[in-house]
Design a protein around this motif. Structure first.
Motif, PDB file in Angstrom:
ATOM      1  N   GLU A  18     -37.880  -0.398  30.381  1.00  0.00           N
ATOM      2  CA  GLU A  18     -36.557  -0.951  30.677  1.00  0.00           C
ATOM      3  C   GLU A  18     -35.751  -0.009  31.579  1.00  0.00           C
ATOM      4  OE1 GLU A  18     -34.812  -1.695  26.895  1.00  0.00           O
ATOM      5  OE2 GLU A  18     -35.802  -3.639  26.639  1.00  0.00           O
ATOM      6  N   VAL A  19     -35.917   1.298  31.367  1.00  0.00           N
ATOM      7  CA  VAL A  19     -35.231   2.273  32.221  1.00  0.00           C
ATOM      8  C   VAL A  19     -35.706   2.130  33.667  1.00  0.00           C
ATOM      9  CG1 VAL A  19     -34.930   4.731  32.691  1.00  0.00           C
ATOM     10  CG2 VAL A  19     -34.826   3.888  30.348  1.00  0.00           C
ATOM     11  N   ILE A  24     -35.101  -0.058  39.255  1.00  0.00           N
ATOM     12  CA  ILE A  24     -35.505  -0.967  40.340  1.00  0.00           C
ATOM     13  C   ILE A  24     -34.371  -1.926  40.668  1.00  0.00           C
ATOM     14  CG2 ILE A  24     -37.103  -2.810  40.964  1.00  0.00           C
ATOM     15  CD1 ILE A  24     -39.215  -1.399  39.250  1.00  0.00           C
ATOM     16  N   LYS A  25     -33.724  -2.401  39.616  1.00  0.00           N
ATOM     17  CA  LYS A  25     -32.605  -3.330  39.838  1.00  0.00           C
ATOM     18  C   LYS A  25     -31.475  -2.638  40.605  1.00  0.00           C
ATOM     19  CE  LYS A  25     -29.600  -6.500  37.336  1.00  0.00           C
ATOM     20  NZ  LYS A  25     -29.189  -7.013  36.010  1.00  0.00           N
ATOM     21  N   SER A  26     -31.216  -1.385  40.249  1.00  0.00           N
ATOM     22  CA  SER A  26     -30.169  -0.620  40.953  1.00  0.00           C
ATOM     23  C   SER A  26     -30.539  -0.414  42.415  1.00  0.00           C
ATOM     24  CB  SER A  26     -29.962   0.726  40.256  1.00  0.00           C
ATOM     25  OG  SER A  26     -29.015   1.508  40.944  1.00  0.00           O
ATOM     26  N   GLU A  76     -35.159 -10.979  46.134  1.00  0.00           N
ATOM     27  CA  GLU A  76     -36.418 -11.302  45.428  1.00  0.00           C
ATOM     28  C   GLU A  76     -36.766 -10.229  44.412  1.00  0.00           C
ATOM     29  OE1 GLU A  76     -39.318 -11.911  48.442  1.00  0.00           O
ATOM     30  OE2 GLU A  76     -38.585 -13.931  48.976  1.00  0.00           O
ATOM     31  N   SER A  77     -36.549  -8.959  44.790  1.00  0.00           N
ATOM     32  CA  SER A  77     -36.824  -7.849  43.862  1.00  0.00           C
ATOM     33  C   SER A  77     -35.917  -7.942  42.638  1.00  0.00           C
ATOM     34  CB  SER A  77     -36.615  -6.505  44.566  1.00  0.00           C
ATOM     35  OG  SER A  77     -37.514  -6.367  45.640  1.00  0.00           O
ATOM     36  N   LYS A 117     -37.643  -8.311  32.973  1.00  0.00           N
ATOM     37  CA  LYS A 117     -36.792  -7.862  31.877  1.00  0.00           C
ATOM     38  C   LYS A 117     -36.810  -8.865  30.729  1.00  0.00           C
ATOM     39  CE  LYS A 117     -32.155  -6.194  30.811  1.00  0.00           C
ATOM     40  NZ  LYS A 117     -30.807  -5.913  31.320  1.00  0.00           N
ATOM     41  N   VAL A 118     -36.744 -10.162  31.088  1.00  0.00           N
ATOM     42  CA  VAL A 118     -36.798 -11.192  30.045  1.00  0.00           C
ATOM     43  C   VAL A 118     -38.117 -11.104  29.269  1.00  0.00           C
ATOM     44  CG1 VAL A 118     -36.912 -13.681  29.619  1.00  0.00           C
ATOM     45  CG2 VAL A 118     -35.228 -12.763  31.236  1.00  0.00           C
TER      46      VAL A 118
END
Length: 299
Positions: A188-189, A194-196, A235-236, A244-245
């Motif tokens: 999750e970290v 990646i989301k950041s 897309e990323s 994450k889900v």
């Protein structure tokens, strides 16, 4: 050997009597042939007061002068038949009570008591026989009980081993599930990172598109690149949200698995404790069975 002649017509001879005192009263004690004659006469009456698995006999050392047998101990000895075995001879020679056991046919335990005359010579014996069928029945029940308890103890030991193994597996499963939960947290970290990065990339793409617009005709190609960068960033971001889900679902499943493993381990420990108590009870019953078997052997 020690024949008793004309015992049916024998008269009581005073010289064969001795006088004993009991409670201040005189009591005649018959000896020798008088004692034999008296026993021959009273034995059929005495046996009526005894258990039905007993028998009484009077002998002169060679043959049976009287034979009375209970309904549950039909040995088959008859008056006038030859005395069985050597126990009677030994009793008369040694002038003491002897015991013997008969295991063939109708099993019984016998006690031989010598009958002495005034000169302390043996003139015959009285034999008391006690049936051993009840003893054998008790012994058989005790053996069956011991065998059954041994089988139960073996089964309980196998169950105890299985419960202990199940507890070990549950503990190992809990540890692995906890490790998986830890790895999921680490994942999750990474996903958040990646989301950041995706958000930052999208912001950079937006800035690049603005700068491309300012550059006019010269920045048109750079604008296309900026647009693709923003598209890739979106897309990323979308992919990380899907991952994450999925990871949250896996995390929930792992936590449920941890709870189930812990519950299973607790149940296994309770079962192991209960099995130990049952095993202790079976051991006590085995001891009772052994005591019962020893008691039967002494009957």
């Amino acid at each position: 050997m020690f024949p008793l002649k004309n015992h049916s017509k024998m008269m009581v001879n005073p010289k064969f009597r001795s006088i004993a005192k009991s409670g201040g009263k005189k009591m005649e004690v018959l000896k020798g042939q008088e004692a034999l004659q008296a026993l021959v006469g009273v034995l059929p009456h005495i046996v009526k007061s005894l258990p039905e698995d007993m028998a009484l006999y009077v002998t002169d050392g060679e043959k049976y002068l009287q034979a009375v047998e209970g309904a549950d101990l039909p040995i088959g000895i008859t008056v006038g038949s030859k005395v069985w075995g050597k126990a009677t001879e030994k009793c008369m020679v040694e002038k003491r009570k002897t015991t013997f056991n008969v295991r063939d046919g109708m099993p019984f335990k016998g006690v031989n008591i010598p009958i002495l005359d005034e000169n302390n010579n043996s003139v015959g014996t009285i034999i008391c026989a006690t049936g051993r069928k009840k003893q054998q029945d008790v012994n058989q029940v005790a053996e069956q009980l011991a065998d059954t308890l041994d089988q139960m103890a073996g089964a309980m030991n196998e169950i105890a081993s299985g419960a202990a193994r199940l507890a070990e597996v549950g503990q190992a499963l809990t540890e692995k599930a906890q490790l998986s939960d830890k790895k999921i947290a680490e994942t999750e970290v990474i996903i958040n990172s990646i989301k950041s990065i995706s958000n930052q990339t999208n912001l950079l793409g937006l800035n690049a598109a603005i700068e491309s617009a300012r550059a006019g005709e010269y920045g048109r190609g750079f604008g296309v690149v900026a647009q693709e960068i923003r598209k890739l960033a979106d897309e990323s971001k979308h992919s990380t949200e899907q991952v994450k889900v999925i990871i949250e679902a896996i995390s929930s499943a792992v936590k449920n698995m941890i709870l189930s493993a812990e519950e299973s381990g607790a149940i296994s420990q309770q079962q192991a404790a209960a099995i130990q108590e049952n095993t202790a009870t079976i051991d006590e019953l085995r001891n009772v069975g052994l005591k019962l078997k020893d008691f039967a052997a002494k009957l």
